[in-house]
Design an enzyme around this catalytic site. Structure first.
Site, PDB file in Angstrom:
ATOM      1  N   GLY A   1       0.795  -1.223   0.000  1.00 42.17           N
ATOM      2  CA  GLY A   1       0.000   0.000   0.000  1.00 42.17           C
ATOM      3  C   GLY A   1       0.825   1.269   0.000  1.00 42.17           C
ATOM      4  O   GLY A   1       0.382   2.311  -0.498  1.00 42.17           O
TER       5      GLY A   1
ATOM      6  N   GLU B   1       2.770  -8.608  -2.363  1.00 36.34           N
ATOM      7  CA  GLU B   1       1.590  -9.276  -1.808  1.00 36.34           C
ATOM      8  C   GLU B   1       1.500 -10.760  -2.163  1.00 36.34           C
ATOM      9  O   GLU B   1       1.045 -11.567  -1.341  1.00 36.34           O
ATOM     10  CB  GLU B   1       0.314  -8.558  -2.278  1.00 36.34           C
TER      11      GLU B   1
ATOM     12  N   GLU C   1       1.610   1.799  -3.536  1.00 42.34           N
ATOM     13  CA  GLU C   1       0.369   2.220  -4.193  1.00 42.34           C
ATOM     14  C   GLU C   1       0.067   3.685  -3.905  1.00 42.34           C
ATOM     15  O   GLU C   1      -0.421   4.409  -4.781  1.00 42.34           O
ATOM     16  CB  GLU C   1      -0.777   1.320  -3.731  1.00 42.34           C
TER      17      GLU C   1
END
Length: 274
Positions: free
Chosen positions: A111, A134, A114
């Site tokens: 994240g 991930e 991201e």
């Protein structure tokens, strides 16, 4: 008092947002994501902020990603709601109308990567590393990484990075176009990012909003649609108040001051030099 998950530092027309969970490498939980989205919305509408820099507290991590401890106890509906909230926060950032720069000071994983991808562009310190690991945990990116990385580096590199879960160091990330300038030494990262944000903040704020809109809406549209959008926005810029000051400053050989109240438009007459 509750923990300040996002620290805000005002530097004139630039605002620095610092993710403040260094004890967990600035991991992103639901509360932090909600606060980030709300803060971005507030800055975009305050009439003062012209650019934002996002970085992480400490020297080790921009953000190591989603809070895995919280994620591990979620069922499918809870995970879906959490991931949608994360996507919404990053969309708020992406469509805020003010330029947002990621200053990546350390690891940006999952994240955290991201989040950097959702910013308008990123600067990296030499100790930065980026990745979407991930699949190594039996997961996949859920805050928009599969879509934004694809658009940033192309499908082959995106598949490679996500399927292997490998990290890229700062210099390789720069080669891939994930940062706009070569990596800096860590102590120079934030000053460089703020200086760049200040440079942007001196340009016409409406013009900057129009550029962001043209790029963001045009990147996934057919070129004809993008060109039509560009023509419409460019015409609105021509008819707006900012060119009065910008052209006058250029002809007067001075820096433009877009803080001034716009005057009524007057015909622009080109004067030939004597």
């Amino acid at each position: 008092m509750s923990e300040a998950l996002i620290e805000t530092e005002r530097r004139d027309r630039v605002c620095v947002l610092r993710i403040n969970r260094p004890h967990v490498h600035n991991a992103l939980n639901a509360q932090l994501l909600t606060q980030l989205g709300a803060t971005i919305d507030e800055l975009a509408s305050d009439g003062v902020t012209r650019a934002v820099v996002i970085t992480g507290a400490g020297s080790k991590a921009f953000s190591a990603g989603a809070d895995l401890e919280a994620l591990s106890v979620m069922d499918v509906p809870e995970a879906h709601a959490f991931l949608q909230a994360g996507q919404q926060a990053l969309r708020q950032l992406e469509h805020s109308g003010i330029p947002v720069i990621a200053a990546v000071n350390g690891v940006a994983l999952g994240g955290g990567f991201e989040l950097a991808l959702a910013c308008d562009f990123a600067l990296l310190s030499e100790n930065a590393s980026l990745g979407l690991p991930e699949t190594r945990l039996g997961l996949i990116p859920g805050f928009g990484g599969t879509q934004r990385l694809l658009r940033a580096v192309g499908p082959a590199v995106a598949r490679y990075l996500m399927l292997t879960g490998r990290r890229v160091d700062a210099w390789r990330a720069h080669q891939l176009g994930l940062s706009v300038l070569p990596p800096t030494v860590p102590d120079e990262l934030l000053p460089t990012a703020v200086s760049l944000a200040e440079e942007i903040s001196r340009n016409g704020p409406q013009a900057c909003r129009f550029v962001l809109q043209a790029v963001r809406e045009g990147q996934d549209a057919p070129v004809e649609t993008g060109l039509a959008l560009e023509a419409a926005l460019a015409a609105m810029a021509v008819g707006g108040p900012e060119p009065d000051e910008g052209i006058a400053a250029f002809l007067g050989r001075r820096a433009a001051n877009f803080e001034r109240e716009p005057k009524a438009k007057e015909p622009y007459i080109r004067r030939e030099p004597k």
